[in-house]
Enzyme design. Structure first.
Site, short mmCIF file in Angstrom:
data_model
loop_
_atom_site.label_atom_id
_atom_site.label_comp_id
_atom_site.label_asym_id
_atom_site.label_seq_id
_atom_site.Cartn_x
_atom_site.Cartn_y
_atom_site.Cartn_z
CG HIS A 164 0.21 5.93 -0.92
ND1 HIS A 164 -0.89 6.39 -1.60
CD2 HIS A 164 -0.26 5.36 0.23
CE1 HIS A 164 -1.99 6.12 -0.90
NE2 HIS A 164 -1.63 5.50 0.21
CG HIS B 174 -1.82 1.14 1.36
ND1 HIS B 174 -3.18 1.06 1.10
CD2 HIS B 174 -1.59 2.43 1.72
CE1 HIS B 174 -3.74 2.25 1.30
NE2 HIS B 174 -2.80 3.10 1.68
CD GLU B 175 1.70 3.73 3.55
OE1 GLU B 175 2.09 4.80 3.01
OE2 GLU B 175 0.57 3.60 4.07
#
Length: 227
Positions: free
Chosen positions: A34, A30-31
């Protein structure tokens, strides 16, 4: 499937294993998503900070990880971004913010594919291990869908709020930024009071049904192979 009941179900070790997989694999994904999207938009702040990696130790927040292990709900350390360094700051922030929840939905879809492969074998052979594997992937799918939906709520500090701030006119977006602390407190109250349970449950079920429909052909194909 009920969103909150799937989150707070810790009745078997396979659910716990699914949560460990989320902590070690999906929170970093997820990170990373980003950071990768931010770099694609011209901002290499996350890369310079050593966050453009799948290494869980670079992303995992200890408190968020423990909370996810115990409840199925948690978070990682947010990657740093600098919209001023993006080629197109407003659209860059939108895509960078959406990248994380999209990665969760992709992970959920992969988990659903695994479910469709496992189900015919469990139905045919009925072993406890196969049931456990099925439970693992079911928890994996539901948690990923839940994390994606929760992060898309347009209230600070969630990803959805960054999308909303970038899309609103200056006056409204400035108001959201100035009141982000109070809005975050309201978000916590909504979570603890269970006010988000019904809409998140409904949306989670709809997405789960959509993924089942989209992958049903895999189930039928596996049935044909194993006879």
């Amino acid at each position: 499937m009920n969103f909150l009941s799937s989150i707070f179900n810790i009745s078997d070790p396979y659910t716990i294993l699914a949560r460990i997989a989320i902590i070690l694999l999906i929170l970093p994904l997820h990170e990373f998503a980003h950071g990768w999207m931010a770099k694609h938009c011209g901002d290499d702040t996350a890369e310079a900070a050593g966050r453009l990696t799948f290494n869980p130790f670079a992303h995992v927040d200890p408190f968020g990880a423990v909370l996810l292990l115990l409840t199925g709900f948690g978070w990682a350390k947010p990657v740093p971004i600098n919209p001023a360094r993006m080629n197109h700051p407003r659209s860059g922030v939108v895509w960078t913010s959406l990248a994380g929840p999209i990665s969760n939905l992709i992970a959920a879809l992969v988990g659903m594919i695994c479910l469709q492969i496992v189900w015919p074998f469990y139905w045919t052979y009925g072993t406890g291990i196969l049931l456990g594997i099925y439970d693992f992937f079911l928890s994996f799918v539901t948690i990923n869908i839940g994390l994606a939906l929760f992060n898309l709520i347009p209230i600070p500090p969630l990803d959805g709020s960054k999308v909303l701030i970038s899309l609103l006119p200056y006056r409204q977006s400035n108001w959201l930024q100035r009141n982000s602390q109070w809005l975050s407190i309201i978000l916590l109250l909504l979570v603890f009071l269970g006010a988000l349970s019904t809409p998140l449950s409904w949306l989670s079920t709809k997405i789960l049904d959509l993924f089942i429909y989209a992958t049903n052909w895999i189930d039928k194909l596996v049935w044909m192979v194993i006879g």
